[in-house]
Design a protein around this motif. Structure first.
Motif, PDB file in Angstrom:
ATOM      1  N   ARG A 234      -1.645  -3.566  -5.470  1.00 50.67           N
ATOM      2  CA  ARG A 234      -3.280  -3.228  -5.500  1.00 50.67           C
ATOM      3  C   ARG A 234      -3.966  -4.320  -5.924  1.00 50.67           C
ATOM      4  O   ARG A 234      -5.035  -4.648  -5.476  1.00 50.67           O
ATOM      5  N   ALA A 235      -3.843  -4.883  -6.973  1.00 50.13           N
ATOM      6  CA  ALA A 235      -4.496  -6.078  -7.714  1.00 50.13           C
ATOM      7  C   ALA A 235      -4.519  -7.256  -6.803  1.00 50.13           C
ATOM      8  O   ALA A 235      -5.710  -7.772  -6.470  1.00 50.13           O
ATOM      9  N   ALA A 236      -3.352  -7.654  -6.072  1.00 49.89           N
ATOM     10  CA  ALA A 236      -3.222  -8.592  -5.080  1.00 49.89           C
ATOM     11  C   ALA A 236      -3.981  -8.566  -3.934  1.00 49.89           C
ATOM     12  O   ALA A 236      -4.798  -9.196  -3.365  1.00 49.89           O
ATOM     13  N   ALA A 237      -4.178  -7.040  -3.435  1.00 56.00           N
ATOM     14  CA  ALA A 237      -4.971  -6.804  -2.289  1.00 56.00           C
ATOM     15  C   ALA A 237      -6.574  -6.896  -2.661  1.00 56.00           C
ATOM     16  O   ALA A 237      -7.250  -7.128  -1.682  1.00 56.00           O
ATOM     17  N   ALA A 238      -6.805  -6.269  -3.881  1.00 58.54           N
ATOM     18  CA  ALA A 238      -8.174  -6.558  -4.199  1.00 58.54           C
ATOM     19  C   ALA A 238      -8.896  -7.866  -4.348  1.00 58.54           C
ATOM     20  O   ALA A 238      -9.928  -8.090  -4.067  1.00 58.54           O
ATOM     21  N   GLU A 239      -8.005  -8.867  -4.570  1.00 60.18           N
ATOM     22  CA  GLU A 239      -8.529 -10.242  -4.638  1.00 60.18           C
ATOM     23  C   GLU A 239      -8.563 -11.157  -3.288  1.00 60.18           C
ATOM     24  O   GLU A 239      -9.107 -12.150  -3.178  1.00 60.18           O
ATOM     25  N   ASP A 240      -7.992 -10.353  -2.040  1.00 57.21           N
ATOM     26  CA  ASP A 240      -8.150 -10.776  -0.914  1.00 57.21           C
ATOM     27  C   ASP A 240      -8.444 -10.004   0.231  1.00 57.21           C
ATOM     28  O   ASP A 240      -7.513  -8.993   0.404  1.00 57.21           O
ATOM     29  N   ARG A 241      -9.442  -9.870   0.852  1.00 62.77           N
ATOM     30  CA  ARG A 241      -9.958  -8.863   1.740  1.00 62.77           C
ATOM     31  C   ARG A 241      -8.982  -8.764   2.942  1.00 62.77           C
ATOM     32  O   ARG A 241      -8.749  -7.553   3.429  1.00 62.77           O
TER      33      ARG A 241
ATOM     34  N   MET B  68      -2.489  -3.704   2.307  1.00 64.08           N
ATOM     35  CA  MET B  68      -1.291  -3.823   2.509  1.00 64.08           C
ATOM     36  C   MET B  68      -0.638  -3.033   1.736  1.00 64.08           C
ATOM     37  O   MET B  68      -0.807  -2.412   0.585  1.00 64.08           O
ATOM     38  N   GLY B  69       0.761  -2.855   1.999  1.00 62.07           N
ATOM     39  CA  GLY B  69       1.527  -1.857   1.478  1.00 62.07           C
ATOM     40  C   GLY B  69       2.953  -2.058   1.655  1.00 62.07           C
ATOM     41  O   GLY B  69       3.060  -3.016   2.437  1.00 62.07           O
TER      42      GLY B  69
END
Length: 265
Positions: A108-115, A120-121
């Motif tokens: 979730r942290a990685a997803a928040a950094e890249d639109r 992703m999951g």
């Protein structure tokens, strides 16, 4: 691949393992990931989802996070844990359970950094084998099976619409199930929600037990009976893994395929 017992304990069952992953016949990219960490007696399969190769990122993050957490907290279990433990569970089960929670945080942290990776999951199934027991934690529809005395037993229950429908209507036939458009939708996965609670399975291990962790690219097209027949007929783990992947591809290979086998004793 084989390894001596963990921490050199001669009473723990020795393990042998092998894993094979393939993109399948209809996908260009392989968004599955696996961890065959036999030195740590830890095994993981993850099946990623999301556009722009984000599924591959999510599954790799999950495997890395579960391994890193498991190794660190197995070595030093008295350090502060990032999520509360369940005191009704063993250390191994808590390591897997909280490891999946940490992986969820990281995804979730990685997803928040890249639109481009915003949605992703990944599914994940993780297994740890100790001296006499095994623990499994999973979220999604990647599965764990046990082969013992020639029989096959599924150790996980899919977190999917199809599985929920089967529980609600056990009389439903496969033909009736096939009419539902969203039957394969996963209802629990890493990255989809802020909080995740993996399902846990704990059992004793016997000499000769063989375990399979796999993504739905295998079990979705190769029936359990055929999986069991392949494994019974091929004692070599590497050959068995390859034959399982081949069988999925021969059935059309509509999805990425991962098979990880572990033999105890």
């Amino acid at each position: 691949m084989s390894a001596p017992p963990l921490n050199g304990d001669p009473t723990a069952l020795p393990l042998a393992s092998c894993a094979v992953s393939h993109p399948g016949r209809q996908r260009k990219e392989n968004e599955d990931a696996f961890g065959n960490f036999i030195d740590g007696r830890l095994f993981v399969v993850a099946d990623g989802m999301g556009g722009h190769n984000a599924g591959a990122v999510a599954s790799a993050l999950a495997v890395d996070a579960i391994e890193a957490f498991f190794r660190s907290y197995h070595a030093e279990p008295h350090q502060a844990w990032p999520h509360p433990i369940d005191r009704s569970l063993s250390l191994a089960a808590n390591l897997l359970r909280v490891g999946i929670k940490v992986a969820n945080d990281n995804i979730r942290a990685a997803a928040a950094e890249d639109r481009a990776r915003a949605r992703m999951g990944t599914t994940a199934v993780a297994m740890a084998i100790g001296e006499e027991q095994l623990a499994i934690a999973h979220a999604g529809d990647s599965r764990a099976y046990r082969f013992r005395a020639g029989g096959i037993k599924r150790l996980t229950r899919d977190h999917s619409v199809a599985e929920e429908m089967r529980v609600a209507r056990p009389e439903m036939t496969d033909e009736e199930m096939a009419t539902f458009a969203h039957r394969n939708v996963v209802t629990r996965s890493l990255g989809s929600k802020e909080e995740i609670e993996p399902a846990i399975y704990v059992s004793r291990v016997q000499v000769g037990d063989l375990f399979l962790l796999c993504s739905d690219g295998l079990w979705g097209v190769v029936p359990d009976g055929k999986i069991a027949t392949i494994i019974r007929g091929v004692p070599d783990l590497e050959a068995a893994c390859q034959l399982l992947v081949d069988a999925a591809n021969e059935a059309g290979g509509p999805d990425n395929i991962t098979a990880l086998l572990v033999r105890a004793g």
